[in-house]
Scaffold this motif. Structure first.
Motif, short mmCIF file in Angstrom:
data_model
loop_
_atom_site.label_atom_id
_atom_site.label_comp_id
_atom_site.label_asym_id
_atom_site.label_seq_id
_atom_site.Cartn_x
_atom_site.Cartn_y
_atom_site.Cartn_z
N GLN A 130 0.83 -1.22 0.00
CA GLN A 130 0.00 0.00 0.00
C GLN A 130 0.86 1.26 0.00
OE1 GLN A 130 -2.67 -0.63 3.42
NE2 GLN A 130 -4.33 -0.20 1.99
N ALA A 131 1.96 1.20 0.76
CA ALA A 131 2.85 2.37 0.83
C ALA A 131 3.61 2.58 -0.47
CB ALA A 131 3.83 2.20 1.99
N GLU A 132 3.88 1.49 -1.19
CA GLU A 132 4.72 1.58 -2.38
C GLU A 132 3.94 1.80 -3.67
OE1 GLU A 132 8.18 -1.42 -0.61
OE2 GLU A 132 6.84 -2.13 -2.18
N SER A 133 2.79 1.14 -3.77
CA SER A 133 2.06 1.16 -5.03
C SER A 133 1.17 2.38 -5.14
CB SER A 133 1.21 -0.11 -5.17
OG SER A 133 0.50 -0.06 -6.40
N THR A 134 1.19 2.98 -6.33
CA THR A 134 0.32 4.11 -6.58
C THR A 134 -0.91 3.68 -7.39
OG1 THR A 134 1.94 4.63 -8.31
CG2 THR A 134 1.97 5.99 -6.35
N LEU A 135 -1.15 2.37 -7.47
CA LEU A 135 -2.42 1.91 -8.04
C LEU A 135 -3.54 2.21 -7.05
CD1 LEU A 135 -1.45 -1.58 -9.55
CD2 LEU A 135 -1.87 0.56 -10.80
N GLU A 136 -4.77 2.28 -7.56
CA GLU A 136 -5.87 2.66 -6.68
C GLU A 136 -6.50 1.48 -5.96
OE1 GLU A 136 -8.75 5.29 -8.32
OE2 GLU A 136 -7.25 6.88 -8.60
N ASP A 137 -6.61 0.36 -6.67
CA ASP A 137 -7.37 -0.77 -6.11
C ASP A 137 -6.40 -1.85 -5.58
OD1 ASP A 137 -9.26 -2.63 -5.47
OD2 ASP A 137 -10.01 -2.92 -7.51
N ILE A 138 -6.15 -1.81 -4.29
CA ILE A 138 -5.22 -2.75 -3.66
C ILE A 138 -5.96 -3.48 -2.55
CG2 ILE A 138 -2.95 -3.02 -2.58
CD1 ILE A 138 -2.23 -0.22 -3.57
N VAL A 139 -5.96 -4.80 -2.60
CA VAL A 139 -6.65 -5.57 -1.56
C VAL A 139 -5.71 -6.62 -0.96
CG1 VAL A 139 -8.96 -5.29 -2.51
CG2 VAL A 139 -7.57 -7.21 -3.27
N SER A 140 -5.97 -6.96 0.28
CA SER A 140 -5.24 -8.02 0.96
C SER A 140 -5.93 -9.34 0.64
CB SER A 140 -5.25 -7.76 2.47
OG SER A 140 -4.65 -8.83 3.15
N LEU A 141 -5.14 -10.36 0.26
CA LEU A 141 -5.76 -11.61 -0.14
C LEU A 141 -4.94 -12.79 0.40
CD1 LEU A 141 -8.20 -12.42 -1.93
CD2 LEU A 141 -6.59 -12.79 -3.79
N GLY A 142 -5.62 -13.71 1.06
CA GLY A 142 -4.93 -14.81 1.72
C GLY A 142 -4.65 -16.00 0.83
N SER A 143 -5.35 -16.10 -0.31
CA SER A 143 -5.17 -17.27 -1.17
C SER A 143 -5.50 -16.93 -2.61
CB SER A 143 -6.10 -18.41 -0.70
OG SER A 143 -6.20 -19.38 -1.73
N PRO A 144 -4.71 -17.45 -3.55
CA PRO A 144 -5.00 -17.19 -4.97
C PRO A 144 -6.34 -17.79 -5.41
CG PRO A 144 -3.24 -18.83 -4.76
CD PRO A 144 -3.49 -18.27 -3.38
N LYS A 145 -6.86 -18.73 -4.64
CA LYS A 145 -8.16 -19.33 -5.00
C LYS A 145 -9.28 -18.30 -5.02
CE LYS A 145 -6.99 -23.85 -3.17
NZ LYS A 145 -7.03 -24.68 -1.98
N LYS A 146 -9.07 -17.20 -4.30
CA LYS A 146 -10.12 -16.18 -4.22
C LYS A 146 -10.01 -15.13 -5.32
CE LYS A 146 -10.52 -16.89 0.74
NZ LYS A 146 -10.06 -16.41 2.06
N ILE A 147 -9.00 -15.25 -6.18
CA ILE A 147 -8.82 -14.23 -7.22
C ILE A 147 -10.06 -14.12 -8.13
CG2 ILE A 147 -7.43 -13.52 -9.23
CD1 ILE A 147 -4.98 -14.76 -7.82
N PRO A 148 -10.64 -15.26 -8.58
CA PRO A 148 -11.84 -15.12 -9.43
C PRO A 148 -12.98 -14.35 -8.75
CG PRO A 148 -10.95 -17.34 -9.58
CD PRO A 148 -10.20 -16.66 -8.48
N ASP A 149 -13.16 -14.56 -7.43
CA ASP A 149 -14.20 -13.82 -6.72
C ASP A 149 -13.95 -12.31 -6.78
OD1 ASP A 149 -15.31 -16.21 -6.03
OD2 ASP A 149 -14.46 -16.26 -4.00
N ILE A 150 -12.68 -11.95 -6.56
CA ILE A 150 -12.33 -10.51 -6.58
C ILE A 150 -12.59 -9.93 -7.96
CG2 ILE A 150 -10.42 -8.86 -6.32
CD1 ILE A 150 -10.77 -10.06 -3.68
N ILE A 151 -12.24 -10.68 -9.00
CA ILE A 151 -12.45 -10.19 -10.37
C ILE A 151 -13.95 -9.96 -10.62
CG2 ILE A 151 -12.28 -10.82 -12.83
CD1 ILE A 151 -9.63 -12.26 -12.14
N ARG A 152 -14.74 -10.93 -10.20
CA ARG A 152 -16.20 -10.79 -10.39
C ARG A 152 -16.78 -9.64 -9.57
NH1 ARG A 152 -16.74 -16.89 -11.14
NH2 ARG A 152 -16.20 -16.90 -8.94
N GLU A 153 -16.31 -9.51 -8.34
CA GLU A 153 -16.79 -8.42 -7.48
C GLU A 153 -16.57 -7.04 -8.11
OE1 GLU A 153 -14.89 -8.71 -3.65
OE2 GLU A 153 -15.73 -10.71 -3.30
#
Lengths: 401, 401
Positions: A72-95
């Motif tokens: 968060q401190a380094e990236s100047t992208l706007e949408d940054i989320v904490s994620l515990g497992s790559p299995k949840k990536i599709p959910d984030i994309i759909r959300e």
């Protein structure tokens, strides 16, 4: 110098992501998942552990496993989320309102098979395609911001080579001299790690070798090899003592704030044989020739052929860029966050030069049993040809014997 | 020291290949093609560019692209051939009287997808299966020859840490101190490159950080992180000036002749707060406990749990091996040619210890805003528990302020 001095500006990331999205749409790829550390840093300004999803249209999503606050401190992208497992990536994309990609781009040139299979099982309805070439083409052309960072790195290369006369003495081993020069580089902020993309390639600062040891070939796709300290490493400085009247190659990479400057100079304690002096002068002539004809539109493979032809004409065909059947077939390479970037001035390469490309040009003569002479500078491709980012003189530096 | 001092003896390679062949036969794999540099060095004594075919029975074939003469000088295998293209590997296998493998083993944990596909198209009638775990299990148990090389590396670790009091001064930056210590390590023959197997992991010498900077977490699967010199690297020493009365962590890897010794000591200029002194003493107690119960047959995951339980009992549960949700879930790891070898003393690991395994045991307390204390030594698993390969005292070294 503050460790967070070089936060990549948001506008830089926007331009890079936009260029990538255009490329994705052209290739019919619906979205890409970036996982390699260097590409992640390029598009997201952080190298923390995570996954960056770049949809063909819309805002990229940076998902961080570790360390979230740091990302968060380094990236100047706007949408940054904490994620515990790559299995949840599709959910984030759909959300975020995206459909899951029918064609998902990944970096298949570097991604290991087992990890690929994990993503394949997460994106069950997607076809995974390789977007590494697309990424490398975008990364090959540097922005003014990146060019400034490369100039900063090149200035450090000059400083390191400029330090050699102070440290080089007869009877020191290559590895001792290397260590002291590396300590100086560290004090200037050298990041230590030099990234290479090609699997199985690695480099530790560079090649500091003297006399015949510098002409020992190695596995590495590089004109020079070196004895190295052991067969596990098999390149670079070894335990040989540096002597008078032999060429000392200092071919070091300065890695500053991610960006690399590749730089070689030749030193000697006392005079060198005329044969070596003439060979060095011939390599400088080749460098000057290339500076003029390496203009935007020039074909990278043709520049290579011209350099080879010029070396042959000057009588160095047998030892140009190595000796023997397996010598390397390139004379220069792009450089940026990685040492082996596009374009490659190499046999058969069709990529035309573009303004803003950066080329480490390295005409060298390898004389088995004698040593290495030649030059390497990191250049910017401009409308009128190559502009060196370095200032140090190209001539052999002869120290009092 | 001569660069070719450490040629791996032929008998050593025979034992390793024999163990691997037994494993291949048990798993119903007809032959394996080794391509990763570290595994290649382990089985063939050279890290030159090439391919090693190990049939389930019979002599291994080392095929070298570059540099053939160097591989011949380094490898004590009998069958070494020069090969210009991997497409010819099946011919070589057949010429040696073998059938092509129905099931071909490869290192799928590290092999990139595009390279895998190349081999898949060369071995059209073979099913490629992953043999990386089998290789890692064999590599986890060290021979007496390897243990001696690890002892040599550990002695260098002691020497490097022993040099710190001479170089550590108030007001020097972490990176300056790191550079000078690294130069000293280089003069002892440190190979520079520290190999890690886990994709996306990297380490430059190790973690030299002081005070609160040492407690900054990073992406790396390591209890410590560090500010680093820039967000591209994101770990290790940074530009912070070292102060009095704060713990200076010197967690460095010595890489000698391929083998790694992982080693941490704490230094301070002037006294440290009691809280930190007590925490360090608690970590030494945990180390002593583990030394006794980490005997052959002990389950690696259970050792981890015992260490966590002991840390909690001593009041350090919250800061043991990191702080927060994403702290690492291990307390030690195997080490050899790579830094992240089996066994892992980690949550859920079922691998039992065996005599001859090497474990870097690293009970550490990370106190956010204050610093890191604790210990790391590289140990040999013996019949009676862990034997440290290092000799230096474990206590915090307090220098006159």
């Amino acid at each position: 110098m503050d460790s967070y001095e070089q936060i990549t500006p948001a506008v830089e990331l926007q331009d890079r992501v936009t260029a990538f999205q255009e490329s994705l749409r052209q290739d019919g790829v619906d979205g890409a998942l970036i996982v390699q550390k260097t590409d992640l840093f390029y598009f997201a300004a952080t190298a923390q552990q995570g996954w960056l999803y770049v949809p063909a249209a819309g805002a990229p999503i940076l998902m961080i496993f570790k360390e979230f606050e740091r990302a968060q401190a380094e990236s100047t992208l706007e949408d940054i989320v904490s994620l515990g497992s790559p299995k949840k990536i599709p959910d984030i994309i759909r959300e975020r309102g995206h459909q899951l990609p029918a064609r998902l781009g990944m970096e298949l040139d570097v991604l290991p098979v087992n990890l690929y299979r994990q993503f394949d099982s997460i994106f069950t309805d997607s076809t995974i395609v390789d977007v590494s070439t697309a990424i490398r083409l975008i990364r090959a052309v540097k922005s003014p911001y990146e060019i400034q960072l490369l100039r900063n790195a090149a200035a450090c290369s000059d400083a390191v080579a400029g330090k050699v006369p102070e440290l080089l003495r007869e009877g020191r081993t290559e590895i001792e001299l290397a260590g002291e020069l590396e300590a100086y580089a560290r004090s200037l902020g050298h990041q230590g790690i030099v990234r290479m993309r090609l699997w199985g390639s690695e480099l530790f600062y560079g090649h500091l070798m003297a006399g015949p040891a510098a002409a020992v070939p190695s596995y590495l796709a590089s004109p020079t090899g070196g004895a190295g300290v052991n067969p596990m490493i098999g390149q670079g400085p070894g335990f040989r003592k540096i002597q008078k009247n032999e060429p000392v190659l200092v071919d070091y990479v300065f890695a500053l704030n991610g960006y690399l400057s590749d730089h070689s100079r030749i030193f000697a304690i006392g005079a060198l044989p005329d044969e070596l002096m003439r060979a060095h002068a011939a390599m400088l002539e080749i460098q000057e020739e290339v500076k003029r004809f390496a203009v935007p539109g020039a074909i990278s493979g043709e520049i290579y052929e011209q350099m080879v032809a010029s070396a042959e004409e000057k009588g160095y065909g047998e030892w140009f860029m190595g000796a023997g059947e397996r010598r390397i077939r390139f004379t220069g390479h792009g450089v940026g966050l990685e040492l082996d970037e596009f374009p490659f001035l190499a046999k058969g390469q069709q990529l035309p030069l573009t303004e803003g490309m950066i080329i480490a040009l390295e005409p060298k003569v390898i004389l088995p049993g004698k040593g290495v002479v030649g030059i390497e500078n990191t250049h910017l491709v401009t409308a009128s040809g190559l502009e060196p980012l370095t200032k140090m003189e190209d001539e052999i530096v002869i120290l009092a014997g």
